[in-house]
Design a protein around this motif. Structure first.
Motif: not given
Length: 467
Positions: A255-264, A385-391, A397-399
């Protein structure tokens, strides 16, 4: 002794209240209690980022452009805190839903200490290679001296922010929303008070802005340290619980790597905008930088509110309470969309007045900023709408799915648009690149959301059959 027992009962009662909010309280009340305090905290946090831009804007185009150039660098460093914090938060909510407190302690401790270590390493690397990195991020010859003055202090102080972001996510996962709000609120109020004092009263210029930010971040760190040391948290954070096992890191990083990727990708998108805008002068960089900070106000409010949603979704999924999960999704979409439409309309109607606060009489910067703000205000209506589903994907746990959707808005969809459109449409291609990427991302979200709901329906049937 009585005082110790009384304090112990109080702490246990607080923890039980948090679990009740996550697992059984009415959805509307739970979302308000868990999401609104963090939302307010992040709104104020975003506001104090705007304070830097507002006060530095009075120093001229060069310092204003420097803030815009350095911003993505800090976002990458903070991304490490998000990687460990958000990755752990998703796992922690599910562990708490299953009643596994020992496992939760190990995950929380491992995430916190790992984020501090890797954050320190990254900050050292950035400090050594600061000038060439700033050049890559779009610093022109006139902006570079100011960018170096600001970044040398700001980047080092980001070690506090790495800790703060990690803790913010962890305390949100346990339902301690008021602690998160208080920590962000203290930092924001300090920065709002200190920025003009250091910049103008002490005549420190852009260096003063960096010092004010560093002090504010440290103050937020002290709030979280107090939360840990006074044993107010549901987690122990004992060093003996630091368990860098393959299983824990796998759960955090998926889960963290997708989050870091989003930040990058967020940082990369800002850097690409700055580089494309640099061909149109410092006014274009400064104008787009102001728009980025204004839009960030809205996006951080949505992210803050959905921290509460994420905790409820992860807890409900871990407890196999699919009815509660569906209610949380529906309510979060409704509320976040209402907010985003309202903000979008405000940005449309008052675009010239908003940008004028940062332009300091620079008509070229104001014209560029106003046009971009109108376009981004329109597309912001779709952001909830976009952010509800990305969250949601990350909370469950669907990385892989979370990675794809999280990377859409400022990566998969945005990068091709920003690289192509300016060559076809000039400056307008820069101004409209993010709104166009937003629309494409919404289309992707709709298809992924439909597939997710089919999977949840199947999982609910299986859970019912296994009873």
């Amino acid at each position: 002794m009585f005082g110790v027992k009384e304090r112990g009962v109080l702490i246990v009662s607080e923890r039980n209240n948090k679990m009740e909010l996550l697992g059984s309280a009415p959805i509307a009340r739970a979302l308000m209690a868990l999401g609104v305090p963090i939302m307010i905290g992040m709104l104020i946090n975003a506001f104090y980022n705007l304070v830097d831009v507002y006060f530095v804007g009075g120093l001229g185009e060069g310092p204003m452009g420097a803030i815009s150039v350095v911003f993505p660098l800090g976002q990458v460093v903070v991304g490490l805190g998000l990687m460990f914090g958000n990755g752990a938060a998703s796992y922690l909510s599910r562990l708490l839903g299953r009643g596994d407190r020992d496992g939760a302690n190990k995950v929380a401790s491992t995430a916190l200490y790992s984020s501090i270590f890797f954050g320190a390493v990254l900050i050292i690397v950035f400090t050594i290679y600061l000038e060439p990195i700033l050049s890559l991020l779009g610093a022109t010859d006139t902006i570079m001296p100011f960018a170096l003055m600001y970044a040398r202090i700001y980047v080092i102080s980001c070690i506090f922010n790495v800790f703060n972001v990690t803790m913010n996510n962890i305390v949100a996962s346990e339902g301690a929303a008021k602690t998160a709000m208080g920590a962000l609120l203290l930092g924001a109020v300090l920065n709002i008070a200190l920025a003009p004092f250091f910049i103008y009263t002490l005549h420190m210029g852009i260096t003063g802005a960096a010092i004010a930010t560093a002090i504010s971040q440290f103050a937020t760190t002290l709030v979280y340290l107090t939360h840990i040391l006074r044993r107010r948290s549901a987690f122990s954070f004992d060093i003996k619980d630091f368990t860098p096992s393959k299983r824990i890191f796998t759960e955090i990083l998926k889960i963290g790597v997708p989050t870091l990727t989003f930040q990058i990708l967020t940082s990369l998108s800002i850097a690409l905008i700055n580089r494309e805008a640099s061909g149109y002068g410092d006014a274009a960089i400064a104008g787009m930088g102001a728009v980025t900070r204004v839009i960030a106000m809205g996006t951080l409010v949505v992210f803050g509110f959905l921290k509460g949603f994420q905790a409820i979704a992860g807890f409900s999924y871990g407890a196999k309470n699919f009815t509660r999960l569906r209610q949380a999704i529906k309510t979060s979409i409704q509320w976040s969309t209402i907010f985003c439409v309202a903000v979008g309309l405000i940005l449309l109607v008052f675009s010239s007045q908003i940008i004028a606060q940062f332009a300091n009489g620079n008509t070229e910067m104001a014209a560029i900023g106003q046009k971009a703000l109108v376009a981004n205000g329109l597309s912001f209506c779709l952001f909830g709408f976009y952010t509800v589903y990305s969250s949601l994907f990350l909370a469950l746990g669907e990385g892989t799915a979370g990675f794809i959707l999280g990377a859409c808005r400022q990566g998969i969809c945005f990068i091709p648009v920003i690289l192509l459109l300016p060559h076809l449409w000039g400056l307008n291609g820069i101004l409209y690149s993010q709104p166009i990427a937003d629309v494409i991302s919404i289309i992707v979200t709709i298809f992924m959301a439909l597939h997710l709901h089919k999977e949840l329906a199947t999982a609910e049937i299986q859970a019912f059959d296994n009873r």
